[in-house]
Design a protein around this motif. Structure first.
Motif, PDB file in Angstrom:
ATOM      1  N   SER A   1      22.785  29.217  47.210  1.00  6.52           N
ATOM      2  CA  SER A   1      23.988  28.822  47.890  1.00  6.52           C
ATOM      3  C   SER A   1      24.735  27.808  47.467  1.00  6.52           C
ATOM      4  O   SER A   1      25.576  27.388  47.933  1.00  6.52           O
ATOM      5  N   LYS A   2      24.328  27.232  46.347  1.00 10.18           N
ATOM      6  CA  LYS A   2      24.788  26.017  45.686  1.00 10.18           C
ATOM      7  C   LYS A   2      26.468  26.247  45.653  1.00 10.18           C
ATOM      8  O   LYS A   2      26.753  27.335  44.936  1.00 10.18           O
ATOM      9  N   GLY A   3      27.382  25.364  45.962  1.00  8.71           N
ATOM     10  CA  GLY A   3      28.666  25.560  45.853  1.00  8.71           C
ATOM     11  C   GLY A   3      29.148  25.856  47.086  1.00  8.71           C
ATOM     12  O   GLY A   3      30.572  26.099  47.021  1.00  8.71           O
ATOM     13  N   TRP A   4      28.642  26.430  48.079  1.00  8.90           N
ATOM     14  CA  TRP A   4      29.238  26.917  49.103  1.00  8.90           C
ATOM     15  C   TRP A   4      28.639  25.730  50.172  1.00  8.90           C
ATOM     16  O   TRP A   4      27.693  25.145  50.220  1.00  8.90           O
ATOM     17  N   VAL A   5      29.380  25.621  51.447  1.00 12.60           N
ATOM     18  CA  VAL A   5      29.132  24.881  52.609  1.00 12.60           C
ATOM     19  C   VAL A   5      28.235  25.859  53.308  1.00 12.60           C
ATOM     20  O   VAL A   5      28.374  26.690  53.653  1.00 12.60           O
ATOM     21  N   SER A   6      27.086  25.193  53.914  1.00 14.84           N
ATOM     22  CA  SER A   6      26.274  25.899  54.914  1.00 14.84           C
ATOM     23  C   SER A   6      25.962  24.842  56.046  1.00 14.84           C
ATOM     24  O   SER A   6      25.988  23.826  56.028  1.00 14.84           O
ATOM     25  N   ILE A   7      26.405  25.732  57.199  1.00 17.81           N
ATOM     26  CA  ILE A   7      26.317  24.976  58.542  1.00 17.81           C
ATOM     27  C   ILE A   7      25.451  25.941  59.348  1.00 17.81           C
ATOM     28  O   ILE A   7      25.501  27.179  59.573  1.00 17.81           O
ATOM     29  N   PHE A   8      24.351  25.253  60.201  1.00 21.74           N
ATOM     30  CA  PHE A   8      23.520  25.685  60.949  1.00 21.74           C
ATOM     31  C   PHE A   8      23.357  25.165  62.145  1.00 21.74           C
ATOM     32  O   PHE A   8      23.543  23.836  62.409  1.00 21.74           O
ATOM     33  N   LEU A   9      23.214  25.804  63.347  1.00 19.87           N
ATOM     34  CA  LEU A   9      22.767  25.207  64.921  1.00 19.87           C
ATOM     35  C   LEU A   9      21.509  25.132  64.892  1.00 19.87           C
ATOM     36  O   LEU A   9      20.733  26.279  64.782  1.00 19.87           O
TER      37      LEU A   9
END
Length: 280
Positions: free
Chosen positions: A72-80
């Protein structure tokens, strides 16, 4: 169809099982500077929000500016992230994303604003008084008559309003004639001008001295005019006027004017000169 004797209708009721929901919101602002392609991926690049509580549980938003792993490098990842240990499953949740993209800056031409002139209401009302158009009341003082508009004066002075429009108005006032005693002609003329324009007319020193010492402003409850007169009188205190000015200040509760007179007399030379002038 009537029911058979001794037989009762069955009772009916209903109920429902619903989830006990509690809603909440936490706003996490992310600076554009964190969107760096060189930022490490995975846990090394992890950024987290402050903890917040919804439904009795503590949460965090976990933010990976360059993904959670190599894939997933190069992507923004957001988690709750549920930031506590719980023995039972918690309510369902939703994630809301508000994205604002700043695409640099540009100049936007706007239509020029209209040049709005200053208010000329005072001029129009002053011209109305000067012209005498539509007048419906006349003030008689010192053998002179001054025509005016009772609605304007009633709006400016509660005393005049009671005199001209109140139930206690005498026959002459109701007929449109008001005789004024104890007020100089110049003072009443200046008072009318102030009532229409919120300012005093240009006056020479003799007129100003006579008008400012008149009681018209206090008599007709024109408090702002009274303060203007008090301010000017403070600047006119002299050996020849301090005695009468102090008496006026006492009579009309003008504390600032009284203080100016006492301050003037506080100088020994002024006090001796005032006492000498009084002796003459």
């Amino acid at each position: 169809m009537p029911s058979a004797p001794g037989r009762r209708k069955p009772s009916r009721s209903s109920s429902a099982i619903v989830a006990d929901k509690e809603r909440g919101r936490h706003e996490l602002r992310i600076d554009a500077g964190t969107l760096d392609a060189a930022a490490p991926a995975g846990e090394r690049g992890l950024l987290a929000s402050s903890p917040f509580t919804v439904g009795g549980h503590r949460w965090r938003v976990r933010y990976y500016p360059n993904g959670t792993d190599a894939e997933s490098k190069g992507w923004v990842s957001i988690f709750l992230f549920l930031d506590e240990d719980v023995a039972e499953p918690v309510d369902r949740f939703s994630i809301r994303c508000d994205i604002v993209v700043l695409n640099g800056f540009r100049t936007k031409e706007e239509a020029p604003s209209a040049a709005i002139p200053p208010s000329d209401l005072q001029k129009h009302l002053g011209d109305l008084l000067q012209s005498g158009r539509g007048t419906d009341v006349v003030f008689e003082v010192g053998g002179e008559a001054f025509a005016a508009h009772r609605c304007v004066l009633a709006a400016r002075s509660p005393v005049i309003s009671a005199d001209l429009l109140g139930a206690a108005s005498d026959g002459a006032a109701a007929a449109g004639v008001v005789r004024v005693d104890g007020v100089e002609t110049r003072a009443l003329k200046a008072l009318l001008r102030y009532a229409y324009t919120d300012s005093l007319p240009e006056m020479d020193r003799e007129e100003e001295d006579a008008i400012l010492r008149n009681v018209a402003a206090d008599r007709y409850s024109l408090q702002r005019l009274k303060l203007i007169c008090e301010d000017r009188l403070c600047r006119l205190v002299s050996v020849g006027t301090v005695e009468i000015t102090l008496a006026l200040a006492e009579q009309h509760n003008c504390d600032r004017l009284k203080e100016a007179c006492l301050q003037f007399l506080g100088a020994p030379a002024n006090l001796r000169a005032a006492m000498g002038a009084r002796g003459q």
